[in-house]
Scaffold this motif. Structure first.
Motif, PDB file in Angstrom:
ATOM      1  N   LEU A  91       3.383   6.029  -5.473  1.00 13.36           N
ATOM      2  CA  LEU A  91       3.171   6.177  -6.913  1.00 13.36           C
ATOM      3  C   LEU A  91       2.082   7.208  -7.206  1.00 13.36           C
ATOM      4  CD1 LEU A  91       3.382   2.445  -8.091  1.00 13.36           C
ATOM      5  CD2 LEU A  91       5.065   4.259  -8.472  1.00 13.36           C
ATOM      6  N   LEU A  92       0.996   7.197  -6.396  1.00 11.69           N
ATOM      7  CA  LEU A  92      -0.071   8.181  -6.578  1.00 11.69           C
ATOM      8  C   LEU A  92       0.426   9.592  -6.299  1.00 11.69           C
ATOM      9  CD1 LEU A  92      -3.178   6.377  -4.993  1.00 11.69           C
ATOM     10  CD2 LEU A  92      -2.671   6.746  -7.409  1.00 11.69           C
ATOM     11  N   VAL A  93       1.231   9.737  -5.239  1.00 14.98           N
ATOM     12  CA  VAL A  93       1.785  11.067  -4.910  1.00 14.98           C
ATOM     13  C   VAL A  93       2.675  11.565  -6.034  1.00 14.98           C
ATOM     14  CG1 VAL A  93       3.331  12.307  -3.338  1.00 14.98           C
ATOM     15  CG2 VAL A  93       1.603  10.748  -2.415  1.00 14.98           C
ATOM     16  N   ILE A  94       3.543  10.675  -6.552  1.00 13.68           N
ATOM     17  CA  ILE A  94       4.426  11.068  -7.662  1.00 13.68           C
ATOM     18  C   ILE A  94       3.605  11.479  -8.875  1.00 13.68           C
ATOM     19  CG2 ILE A  94       6.142  10.210  -9.298  1.00 13.68           C
ATOM     20  CD1 ILE A  94       7.236   8.432  -7.067  1.00 13.68           C
ATOM     21  N   LEU A  95       2.545  10.700  -9.146  1.00 14.50           N
ATOM     22  CA  LEU A  95       1.677  11.034 -10.279  1.00 14.50           C
ATOM     23  C   LEU A  95       1.005  12.384 -10.067  1.00 14.50           C
ATOM     24  CD1 LEU A  95       0.384  10.111 -12.936  1.00 14.50           C
ATOM     25  CD2 LEU A  95      -1.403   9.001 -11.603  1.00 14.50           C
ATOM     26  N   ARG A  96       0.541  12.649  -8.829  1.00 13.50           N
ATOM     27  CA  ARG A  96      -0.109  13.930  -8.524  1.00 13.50           C
ATOM     28  C   ARG A  96       0.862  15.092  -8.692  1.00 13.50           C
ATOM     29  NH1 ARG A  96      -1.122  17.094  -3.879  1.00 13.50           N
ATOM     30  NH2 ARG A  96      -3.174  18.111  -3.919  1.00 13.50           N
ATOM     31  N   VAL A  97       2.104  14.909  -8.191  1.00 12.58           N
ATOM     32  CA  VAL A  97       3.117  15.965  -8.330  1.00 12.58           C
ATOM     33  C   VAL A  97       3.426  16.241  -9.803  1.00 12.58           C
ATOM     34  CG1 VAL A  97       5.528  16.555  -7.872  1.00 12.58           C
ATOM     35  CG2 VAL A  97       4.125  15.550  -6.068  1.00 12.58           C
ATOM     36  N   LEU A  98       3.554  15.155 -10.587  1.00 14.40           N
ATOM     37  CA  LEU A  98       3.828  15.334 -12.011  1.00 14.40           C
ATOM     38  C   LEU A  98       2.704  16.070 -12.717  1.00 14.40           C
ATOM     39  CD1 LEU A  98       5.350  11.828 -12.900  1.00 14.40           C
ATOM     40  CD2 LEU A  98       6.559  14.013 -12.694  1.00 14.40           C
ATOM     41  N   LEU A  99       1.458  15.729 -12.373  1.00 13.60           N
ATOM     42  CA  LEU A  99       0.324  16.409 -12.995  1.00 13.60           C
ATOM     43  C   LEU A  99       0.266  17.873 -12.600  1.00 13.60           C
ATOM     44  CD1 LEU A  99      -2.444  13.642 -12.641  1.00 13.60           C
ATOM     45  CD2 LEU A  99      -1.250  14.358 -14.714  1.00 13.60           C
ATOM     46  N   LYS A 100       0.521  18.149 -11.282  1.00 12.85           N
ATOM     47  CA  LYS A 100       0.516  19.551 -10.828  1.00 12.85           C
ATOM     48  C   LYS A 100       1.626  20.349 -11.490  1.00 12.85           C
ATOM     49  CE  LYS A 100      -1.798  19.847  -6.389  1.00 12.85           C
ATOM     50  NZ  LYS A 100      -1.650  20.291  -4.984  1.00 12.85           N
ATOM     51  N   THR A 101       2.813  19.719 -11.565  1.00 13.98           N
ATOM     52  CA  THR A 101       3.948  20.409 -12.198  1.00 13.98           C
ATOM     53  C   THR A 101       3.655  20.712 -13.660  1.00 13.98           C
ATOM     54  OG1 THR A 101       5.455  19.220 -10.722  1.00 13.98           O
ATOM     55  CG2 THR A 101       6.402  20.244 -12.681  1.00 13.98           C
ATOM     56  N   ARG A 102       3.053  19.723 -14.327  1.00 13.78           N
ATOM     57  CA  ARG A 102       2.713  19.917 -15.743  1.00 13.78           C
ATOM     58  C   ARG A 102       1.690  21.038 -15.907  1.00 13.78           C
ATOM     59  NH1 ARG A 102       0.270  15.195 -19.738  1.00 13.78           N
ATOM     60  NH2 ARG A 102       0.241  16.479 -21.639  1.00 13.78           N
TER      61      ARG A 102
ATOM     62  N   PRO B 173       0.808  -1.225   0.000  1.00 15.65           N
ATOM     63  CA  PRO B 173       0.000   0.000   0.000  1.00 15.65           C
ATOM     64  C   PRO B 173       0.841   1.275   0.000  1.00 15.65           C
ATOM     65  CG  PRO B 173      -0.882  -1.581   1.571  1.00 15.65           C
ATOM     66  CD  PRO B 173       0.431  -2.111   1.118  1.00 15.65           C
ATOM     67  N   ILE B 174       1.956   1.255   0.768  1.00 11.18           N
ATOM     68  CA  ILE B 174       2.815   2.435   0.794  1.00 11.18           C
ATOM     69  C   ILE B 174       3.379   2.715  -0.595  1.00 11.18           C
ATOM     70  CG2 ILE B 174       5.031   3.309   1.645  1.00 11.18           C
ATOM     71  CD1 ILE B 174       4.425   2.017   4.321  1.00 11.18           C
ATOM     72  N   LEU B 175       3.822   1.666  -1.265  1.00 11.20           N
ATOM     73  CA  LEU B 175       4.345   1.840  -2.614  1.00 11.20           C
ATOM     74  C   LEU B 175       3.278   2.404  -3.550  1.00 11.20           C
ATOM     75  CD1 LEU B 175       6.664   1.412  -4.629  1.00 11.20           C
ATOM     76  CD2 LEU B 175       5.829  -0.916  -4.974  1.00 11.20           C
ATOM     77  N   PHE B 176       2.045   1.909  -3.393  1.00 10.72           N
ATOM     78  CA  PHE B 176       0.947   2.404  -4.226  1.00 10.72           C
ATOM     79  C   PHE B 176       0.676   3.888  -3.943  1.00 10.72           C
ATOM     80  CE2 PHE B 176      -3.685   2.970  -4.905  1.00 10.72           C
ATOM     81  CZ  PHE B 176      -3.717   2.730  -6.270  1.00 10.72           C
ATOM     82  N   ILE B 177       0.697   4.270  -2.651  1.00 12.81           N
ATOM     83  CA  ILE B 177       0.472   5.669  -2.279  1.00 12.81           C
ATOM     84  C   ILE B 177       1.588   6.549  -2.825  1.00 12.81           C
ATOM     85  CG2 ILE B 177       0.377   7.257  -0.322  1.00 12.81           C
ATOM     86  CD1 ILE B 177      -1.019   5.020   1.260  1.00 12.81           C
TER      87      ILE B 177
END
Length: 628
Positions: free
Chosen positions: A603-614, A597-601
């Motif tokens: 990955l979601l955080v990284i995805l959120r940061v990438l989307l916000k940065t974009r 679950p931590i790994l999944f979270i």
């Protein structure tokens, strides 16, 4: 205030999105599965899909499982869940042609009465003697029914085959027509050696009870058109017309079960020497070779490991290398025909193989042990003493195929030997090749004789037949399997759901080896101490008391301390074993419960940061373009 309202709206939208995704998954994505297991245990085979596609009318499946009564039976409940999961897969794939009903037959309930009406088995395996049901019943539109009385977890590999066979029997309920061609006295009659009337062979009686059997001798000229399974036993004196008919039957997709033999030792005429040598054996070999199958009729198999003990003429007992009993190690446990058999007895087997340039697939059903040798048929025929066979025996250290299933592409005998056969083919459609040859070839016909697998006894005037080998089961399984569709025959064993904990097993083996060494050491020390105590008991004074010197007492005290130390080390080894397994289990729990679950979270955080940065970069680019 606006930020708080936005948060509520976001949570509401996430909830709506979650519900929508669940709805889409249940309604639209159910037929689509991704099976990542090693043996594809959650996927149905192509043969099963063909059986399901052949369903014309709806079939009701009633899965009975004692859910409440089996509350503490973890392994059985897990297996029941696997069966139900597989049945759901059938129902999904059938698209409305199969309707699954899951029932819990509690005691004195209507569901229990229904299970009894279907004839399902109530196994008394509960701690309090409860009756446990784990079976399947099925009915079609004509109210015909088929059942699997109880799902045996030991037969998990054939779970898909059994369910598919049940469905196929309801879609094609016509009885299997078996055509049997032989000159052996399988139907009973007068024995020319003894003059007594003998009953029909037991396997033949069983066939007649289960199938529609029509029997012919070698004088027949053609295979009947309604034949579902053709059984050939000890083929002799076949005419060219019959050989051609057999060939064309196989070319048109017919199923053949043949028992060939380099030397039949159960034919009374052969034993008396009254039978003429078979002149058509080479013709039958030519037929097999044209198909791509090789049978060695010139040699008989000897097997030192599988040889049976027989009574000799002088009243003794000796091992006969030509009379063999083939046990679990020599039977294919992956094929439904032989998977549940324990032993098959026979005599003077011939070896089976593929001819050169054969395009067939050979799947061994029965094979010899590696302690095997070949003896010329004529030499074996006149060597009656077991000791003489053992003297002539020389191990080749190779296993020989004695029965096999053949499937695939083959040429017709007419195509391979056009000059040797002169027949009028104008009235029939001549087929010169096929890609669906389906043959089971057995290198012995003696195994069908009662003396090799069944014992007769008299019970109040009634003859009782008690099998001591599985020869009869073998032929019944083969005919039943061949009597199904090509799709059903293609379904072999599937992988098992349970996966072994290899690392845990490895740790257990290592620790148990250490434990065994220490245990042997302790036993040796205990034996030594008992010996010393016996010696001390013999050193008694006149008064009957033990006379023990200070040195002896010191030695005993030292040994007792050593024994305590060894026992302590034994406990440490066992404790370390449990500790290693427990630590491995804790790591597995940590990975599954926490790290995944931590790994999944993450990955979601990284995805959120990438989307916000974009998005930020995009906004910044727009501002710069506007400013420019």
């Amino acid at each position: 205030m606006q930020t708080k309202l936005s948060s509520y709206i976001s949570l509401f939208l996430v909830a709506i999105l979650f519900i929508a995704l669940v709805f889409i998954n249940n309604k639209l994505l159910t037929p689509y599965r991704l099976d990542l297991t090693e043996n594809k245990v959650y996927s149905l085979s192509e043969g099963t899909k063909s059986v399901i596609n052949g369903i014309d009318e709806p079939i009701n499946l009633y899965f009975f499982f004692s859910n409440k009564a089996s509350k503490n039976m973890v392994s059985l409940r897990n297996y029941a869940n696997r069966v139900e999961s597989l049945l759901n897969e059938y129902q999904t794939l059938a698209k409305g042609k199969l309707k699954l009903h899951v029932l819990d037959p509690e005691a004195f309930s209507e569901q229990e009465d229904k299970a009894d009406q279907f004839g399902l088995t109530a196994a008394t395996i509960g701690a309090a003697g409860e009756s446990i049901y784990l079976g399947l019943a099925a009915t079609n539109a004509l109210d015909e029914q088929q059942v699997i009385a109880f799902f045996d977890p030991q037969k998990e590999k054939f779970l898909e085959y059994e369910i598919s066979k049940l469905i196929y029997q309801l879609t094609d309920p016509e009885p299997v027509n078996v055509t049997l061609i032989t000159d052996l006295p399988i139907a009973g009659g007068q024995n020319p050696m003894t003059g007594q009337i003998e009953p029909a062979w037991t396997f033949y009686t069983q066939l007649q009870q289960l199938f529609d059997v029509e029997t012919f001798d070698s004088g027949t000229t053609n295979v009947p058109d309604n034949t579902d399974v053709l059984v050939l036993i000890d083929p002799k004196k076949y005419s060219d017309s019959l050989l051609f008919s057999i060939d064309q039957y196989a070319m048109h997709g017919g199923k053949v079960l043949a028992f060939v033999d380099p030397l039949n030792e159960s034919d009374p005429l052969s034993i008396m020497g009254g039978a003429e040598p078979s002149k058509n054996g080479s013709v039958l070999s030519s037929l097999l070779e044209a198909w791509g199958i090789q049978f060695d009729s010139q040699n008989v198999l000897l097997d030192a490991m599988a040889g049976l003990d027989i009574r000799t003429q002088d009243g003794g007992v000796a091992r006969h290398f030509g009379f063999i009993g083939l046990a679990d190690e020599q039977l294919d446990k992956e094929d439904v025909v032989t998977s549940n058999l324990d032993v098959i007895n026979g005599a003077s087997f011939g070896v089976i193989g593929l001819a050169e340039a054969s395009k067939l697939r050979l799947m061994p059903l029965i094979h010899s042990s590696k302690n095997s040798d070949l003896m010329a048929t004529e030499e074996y025929k006149f060597t009656r003493e077991p000791d003489d066979l053992s003297k002539a025996y020389q191990s080749e250290n190779t296993s020989k195929v004695l029965a096999a299933r053949f499937s695939g592409s083959a040429n017709s005998m007419f195509s391979a030997f056009p000059d040797s056969i002169e027949l009028d083919t104008s009235e029939k459609e001549l087929v010169t090749s096929t890609n669906k040859l389906n043959v089971i070839l057995v290198g012995d016909s003696d195994l069908l004789s009662d003396r090799f697998w069944v014992q007769q006894s008299n019970f109040f005037g009634q003859t009782i037949f008690t099998p001591f080998a599985n020869n009869g089961d073998f032929i019944i399984n083969a005919v039943e399997n061949l009597g199904g569709s090509d799709a059903l025959i293609s379904i072999r064993s599937r992988g098992v759901f349970a996966r072994p904990f290899n690392k845990v097993d490895e740790l257990t083996v290592i620790a148990e080896q250490k434990f065994r060494v220490q245990e042997e050491l302790l036993e040796a020390q205990l034996a030594e101490t008992e010996q010393q105590l016996l010696q001390l008991q013999s050193q008694q004074s006149d008064g009957g008391g033990l006379v023990i010197t200070a040195e002896q007492q010191q030695a005993i005290d030292q040994f007792v301390e050593k024994k305590i130390t060894i026992r302590k080390s034994l406990r440490n080894v066992r404790h370390q074993l449990d500790k290693d397994i427990e630590e491995l289990g804790n790591w597995l729990k940590l990975i599954n419960i926490v790290l995944a679950p931590i790994l999944f979270i993450v990955l979601l955080v990284i995805l959120r940061v990438l989307l916000k940065t974009r998005a930020r970069i995009k906004v910044q680019n727009v501002k710069e373009a506007t400013a420019a």
